[in-house]
Design a protein around this motif. Structure first.
Motif, PDB file in Angstrom:
ATOM      1  N   PRO A  57       0.967  -1.334   0.081  1.00 23.76           N
ATOM      2  CA  PRO A  57      -0.021   0.098   0.072  1.00 23.76           C
ATOM      3  C   PRO A  57       0.824   1.270  -0.100  1.00 23.76           C
ATOM      4  O   PRO A  57       0.095   2.256  -0.451  1.00 23.76           O
ATOM      5  N   GLN A  58       1.894   1.141   0.470  1.00 27.24           N
ATOM      6  CA  GLN A  58       2.806   2.431   0.646  1.00 27.24           C
ATOM      7  C   GLN A  58       3.424   2.916  -0.852  1.00 27.24           C
ATOM      8  O   GLN A  58       3.599   4.022  -1.234  1.00 27.24           O
ATOM      9  N   THR A  59       3.870   1.721  -1.471  1.00 23.83           N
ATOM     10  CA  THR A  59       4.780   1.993  -2.818  1.00 23.83           C
ATOM     11  C   THR A  59       4.086   1.746  -4.086  1.00 23.83           C
ATOM     12  O   THR A  59       4.381   1.775  -5.155  1.00 23.83           O
ATOM     13  N   ALA A  60       2.857   0.886  -3.780  1.00 18.95           N
ATOM     14  CA  ALA A  60       2.061   0.411  -4.884  1.00 18.95           C
ATOM     15  C   ALA A  60       2.845  -0.801  -5.586  1.00 18.95           C
ATOM     16  O   ALA A  60       2.541  -1.152  -6.796  1.00 18.95           O
ATOM     17  N   GLU A  61       3.989  -1.423  -5.142  1.00 17.64           N
ATOM     18  CA  GLU A  61       4.721  -2.401  -5.685  1.00 17.64           C
ATOM     19  C   GLU A  61       3.859  -3.573  -5.540  1.00 17.64           C
ATOM     20  O   GLU A  61       2.937  -3.812  -4.452  1.00 17.64           O
ATOM     21  N   THR A  62       3.964  -4.477  -6.672  1.00 20.67           N
ATOM     22  CA  THR A  62       2.978  -5.662  -6.575  1.00 20.67           C
ATOM     23  C   THR A  62       3.827  -6.935  -6.661  1.00 20.67           C
ATOM     24  O   THR A  62       4.853  -7.065  -7.122  1.00 20.67           O
ATOM     25  N   TRP A  63       2.990  -8.100  -6.240  1.00 22.33           N
ATOM     26  CA  TRP A  63       3.935  -9.539  -6.147  1.00 22.33           C
ATOM     27  C   TRP A  63       2.739 -10.408  -6.663  1.00 22.33           C
ATOM     28  O   TRP A  63       1.793 -10.297  -6.263  1.00 22.33           O
ATOM     29  N   SER A  64       3.262 -11.439  -7.648  1.00 16.72           N
ATOM     30  CA  SER A  64       2.322 -12.251  -8.337  1.00 16.72           C
ATOM     31  C   SER A  64       1.784 -13.519  -7.466  1.00 16.72           C
ATOM     32  O   SER A  64       1.038 -14.380  -7.512  1.00 16.72           O
ATOM     33  N   GLY A  65       2.809 -13.779  -6.154  1.00 25.03           N
ATOM     34  CA  GLY A  65       2.649 -14.849  -5.252  1.00 25.03           C
ATOM     35  C   GLY A  65       3.410 -15.947  -5.841  1.00 25.03           C
ATOM     36  O   GLY A  65       3.352 -16.906  -5.246  1.00 25.03           O
ATOM     37  N   ARG A  66       4.384 -15.837  -6.682  1.00 23.55           N
ATOM     38  CA  ARG A  66       5.248 -16.772  -7.303  1.00 23.55           C
ATOM     39  C   ARG A  66       6.681 -16.319  -6.958  1.00 23.55           C
ATOM     40  O   ARG A  66       6.855 -15.096  -6.855  1.00 23.55           O
ATOM     41  N   ARG A  73      10.891  -8.159  -0.145  1.00 21.27           N
ATOM     42  CA  ARG A  73      11.351  -7.716   0.905  1.00 21.27           C
ATOM     43  C   ARG A  73      10.275  -6.919   1.508  1.00 21.27           C
ATOM     44  O   ARG A  73      10.104  -7.000   2.859  1.00 21.27           O
ATOM     45  N   TRP A  74       9.395  -6.089   1.048  1.00 21.61           N
ATOM     46  CA  TRP A  74       8.270  -5.477   1.847  1.00 21.61           C
ATOM     47  C   TRP A  74       7.404  -6.189   2.362  1.00 21.61           C
ATOM     48  O   TRP A  74       6.943  -5.991   3.464  1.00 21.61           O
TER      49      TRP A  74
END
Length: 122
Positions: free
Chosen positions: A80-89, A94-95
């Protein structure tokens, strides 16, 4: 050896340069011949696999088949702070690791679903 060094020092710049070009040409020819000989030996030892690997395109494997294309994976989690995303894979970013160490749950970062607090009210 000292006599040859004195002979080189006594030579003119043009003569030294032509000697340099001649030596460079001979070295180049010998290096090419040595490389060809080593490639022949390598092909004989490895069945030619090493030579094929160098000449194949990046998308093809050593068997000659093109690599299967995987579909694009949409992100499942968002910072939520930087709008970085991760696919779960793959490895967790680090966040997300830091947030989980601080006591938050992974479901809190899920994209496309209502937050867990809102689901409990419904």
């Amino acid at each position: 050896m000292a006599a040859k060094k004195l002979e080189l020092e006594a030579m003119s710049l043009d003569d030294l340069w032509s000697l340099h070009e001649e030596i460079s040409g001979i070295l180049s020819d010998r290096i090419k011949a040595e490389k060809n000989e080593l490639e022949k030996r390598l092909a004989a030892l490895g069945g030619g696999m090493a030579v094929l690997a160098d000449s194949s395109p990046a998308g093809a494997s050593s068997t000659g088949k093109p690599r299967r294309k995987y579909p694009r994976v949409l992100p499942k989690y968002r910072n939520p702070q930087t709008a970085e995303t991760w696919s779960g894979r793959g490895k967790r970013p680090r966040w997300l690791v830091a947030a989980m160490k601080s006591g938050r749950r992974i479901e809190e970062f899920r994209i496309g679903e209502a937050s867990p607090k809102l689901r409990q009210r419904a």
